[in-house]
Design a protein around this motif. Sequence first.
Motif, short mmCIF file in Angstrom:
data_model
loop_
_atom_site.label_atom_id
_atom_site.label_comp_id
_atom_site.label_asym_id
_atom_site.label_seq_id
_atom_site.Cartn_x
_atom_site.Cartn_y
_atom_site.Cartn_z
N UNK A 1 58.83 -3.82 82.34
CA UNK A 1 59.61 -3.53 81.13
C UNK A 1 58.80 -2.76 80.10
N UNK A 2 57.49 -2.96 80.08
CA UNK A 2 56.65 -2.33 79.06
C UNK A 2 56.40 -0.86 79.36
N UNK A 3 56.13 -0.53 80.62
CA UNK A 3 55.76 0.84 80.97
C UNK A 3 56.81 1.87 80.56
N UNK A 4 58.11 1.63 80.77
CA UNK A 4 59.09 2.63 80.30
C UNK A 4 59.07 2.81 78.78
N UNK A 5 58.72 1.77 78.03
CA UNK A 5 58.67 1.91 76.57
C UNK A 5 57.47 2.74 76.13
N UNK A 6 56.36 2.60 76.83
CA UNK A 6 55.20 3.42 76.51
C UNK A 6 55.43 4.86 76.95
N UNK A 7 56.08 5.05 78.10
CA UNK A 7 56.48 6.37 78.60
C UNK A 7 55.30 7.35 78.66
N UNK A 8 54.28 7.05 79.44
CA UNK A 8 53.15 7.99 79.53
C UNK A 8 53.51 9.23 80.33
N UNK A 9 52.84 10.33 80.03
CA UNK A 9 53.06 11.55 80.80
C UNK A 9 52.40 11.44 82.18
N UNK A 10 51.24 10.76 82.21
CA UNK A 10 50.57 10.50 83.48
C UNK A 10 50.07 9.07 83.47
N UNK A 11 50.07 8.45 84.64
CA UNK A 11 49.76 7.03 84.74
C UNK A 11 48.69 6.82 85.81
N UNK A 12 47.65 6.06 85.45
CA UNK A 12 46.59 5.69 86.40
C UNK A 12 46.60 4.18 86.53
N UNK A 13 46.76 3.69 87.76
CA UNK A 13 46.78 2.26 88.03
C UNK A 13 45.44 1.84 88.63
N UNK A 14 44.83 0.84 88.02
CA UNK A 14 43.53 0.36 88.48
C UNK A 14 43.65 -1.12 88.80
N UNK A 15 42.62 -1.85 88.68
CA UNK A 15 42.41 -3.22 89.11
C UNK A 15 43.67 -3.98 89.54
N UNK A 16 43.68 -4.38 90.78
CA UNK A 16 44.78 -5.11 91.37
C UNK A 16 44.65 -5.06 92.88
N UNK A 17 45.20 -6.04 93.56
CA UNK A 17 45.14 -6.03 95.02
C UNK A 17 45.86 -4.80 95.56
N UNK A 18 45.61 -4.50 96.82
CA UNK A 18 46.24 -3.34 97.45
C UNK A 18 47.76 -3.47 97.39
N UNK A 19 48.26 -4.68 97.65
CA UNK A 19 49.71 -4.89 97.64
C UNK A 19 50.29 -4.73 96.23
N UNK A 20 49.59 -5.31 95.24
CA UNK A 20 50.09 -5.23 93.87
C UNK A 20 50.06 -3.79 93.36
N UNK A 21 48.98 -3.06 93.66
CA UNK A 21 48.88 -1.66 93.23
C UNK A 21 49.99 -0.81 93.86
N UNK A 22 50.20 -0.99 95.14
CA UNK A 22 51.25 -0.23 95.83
C UNK A 22 52.63 -0.58 95.29
#
Length: 784
Positions: free
Chosen positions: A568-589
């Motif tokens: 719910x938060x990410x659409x409100x921030x609405x970044x032009x580019x997004x980098x996903x870090x720390x998290x398990x392989x399943x959670x990141x995917x």
Amino acid sequence: MTAYIKFTAISGAHNEDPLCYLLEVDEAKLLLDCGWTDKFDPDDLKHLKRIAKQVDAVLLSHADVDHLGAYPYALGHLGLTCTSYGTFPVHDMGQICMYDAYQSRADVEDFKTFTLDHVDAAFEKMVTLRYSQPFSLSGKCKGITITAYAAGHTVGGTIWKIKKDTDEIVYAVDYNHKKDRHLNGTVLMSTEALARPSVLITDAYNAKNEQPLRKTRDAALVDTITAALNANASVLIPVDSSTRVLELAYLLEQHWAFHRLHYPLAFLAHQSYRTMSLAKTMLEWMGDGIAQAFTQRREAPFDLKYMRTLYRLQDLEKIKGPKIVLASLSSLDTGWSQQIFRDWAAIEQNIVILPDRGAPGSLTRTLYDEWNARADARTADGIRPATNVELDIPLCAKRKIPLEGDELAQHLALEQQQREADAIAAAKARALLEEDESDMDDDEGEVAEVANILASGYDIYVKDQTRTGGFFKQSQSYRMFPVIDTRKRVDDYGEQIDPQVYTRGEYQYEKQQVEEVEEPQPMEIDKIRPEEEQIPSKYITTDIVLNVRCKVIYIDFEGRSDGQSIRNILPQVAPRKLILVRGSVEATKHLAEYCLATESITSEVFTPQIGECINVSAATNIYQVKLTDSLVSSLKMSEMSDYELAYVSGIVRFPSNENDTKAPEAGDTEALDLTSSPTSSPTAPRPQPATQEIPILDLTPLPMQKRHRPILVGDVKLSEFRRLLQSEGFVTEFGRAGVLVVNPGSSEAVVVTRAAAGKLSMEGRAGDVFYKVRKLLYSQHAIL
């Protein structure tokens, strides 16, 4: 102007390892967090070791080992020399955290990875900031402004905004939008300063987790503790030493005070007293509930009356009967928590409450995985009950034992020999220094030599010059104690000067006043630094098998937003580019797939691997262009924010050499057309900027410039545009999907819509209202 931005994951990508990332903005290299595990294995820092000497600034977001654990070691051993930045609580609580981690290791082993001096030196180099305080960096980072915003999760926890020219980079990890008892939620969604950044760097740690309501979790914790104590069992809660422990301590202190419970409640950590003492001074960094309790009821939060703050295991052993103990460290791999767990694990009635899942490979994660496999399905409130865990865990038990008998005598003898050797070496060094600095003449030197002889012997022998002896007779020698009249030092006028004369009266008073002003204020490092024990000891390591038969339950007190909240938060921030870090392989995917499938979130989602460098610059080709004074004076500038913009059409040519400033002639062949710059994908390689040894380009205007289509430059937020319309007398409201409607319900209604790419469009009937709205919208842009 856009910056050249690169991102490299040093640690914490496609896994749940500690956080450490390298962000490059043009020539500047910023290290985002510098985390480690409490195992403190130097092999884990091999990627950090390669880039530590190149880092220009370190931004620390939270005061725990996961975010700053490697900072003292990097400063002391890896060549990290730059300044770090953090909030006041991150500085103070982070220092306490590292003190406690060091003492936990030094209590059971000969820990030499880093020292308390390394910790002190590291935090002395930290610049402390307040929330929403823009701070301009210098040196290679000139032009970059950093600003700290509240992240929740921990006291002083930070979301970093990094701005260079028109690019804004937001680093938001381990944030919590929900309100804790002692903290407010993050401002990530509530402030427009963090909306629609060029790049958002965030974690996927909780992307697949669901979190029950705070009221439910608090009730589950209290009920579990009460049931265990009534059953004559003890409760162990492994916690960190300075951050999330405040939430648990405040909750339990309030519960004990309200119900007047008589069961012993203790917080056992090497720095427990200092943690709570500093927490009392950080009320302005905490939540509204803390402030109201202090201002309205004059309650001093963290002035604990029921919870005992202990720092020695012997003090806990004196408390008989069932008890509840919050003990550090949270991983159960070391510290008081492991020693208590080894003593209590075999008793079935005892219970271990895990407030977080722990790092992979830790003893806490082992217990969590076993509980997760054994626990029953979730109840109606979303909390799974405690269950008995049966595990036989091979463990390396370490102990520190004071020396006794012959071992103690031998140790003391070696220490005495070492002290004597050090004293002799110091005396020799001092004598050499005095000899080099001496300004005595030859006579004074002889006198000093005799004085040295007299200092080592009582008499000297003086030969009688009046008597001589033959072959078998020796001349008589007389023992004599000479009297030496030492030469007094005088000034050029023959007066002997007493230095004490010049330290009396008003001069002495003024000197004392200056010393008092220049003296450092208390409550710095000296007041919170622990004293190192001087008791001669030895370390013993034993391989044991720990029989775990106690009960285990996990109740989420991690203080992080769960998966549904993140989505719910990410659409409100609405970044032009997004980098996903720390998290398990399943959670990141999982989170990456959700972002790509959601239209209101950018389609440019990056999930870098460890060591992978990705290019997230806004522009695909960046050059530094040199303009002549005559050309600049002929341009028609348009103002936008703090910038002046103009449109230029011309030909770009590489000069023959870097020192050549002559304008290229019309016959030159190597040229690029500014109006048709090539584009590439976000991760495709592209030319480096001029700051990285690309030759500076010369720009000359075309002989015949063609008229170009006007360009609107700017990024207008609909909320700001709505306030402008209302100030002009228009009636406005937001419709679905963020659509702004002007004069709703009338025949001249105008609809302003923002597309996914950030473009604005207007729809409505042509008339006075439409043209007035359009004119106001144009005024928010620079027209080139």
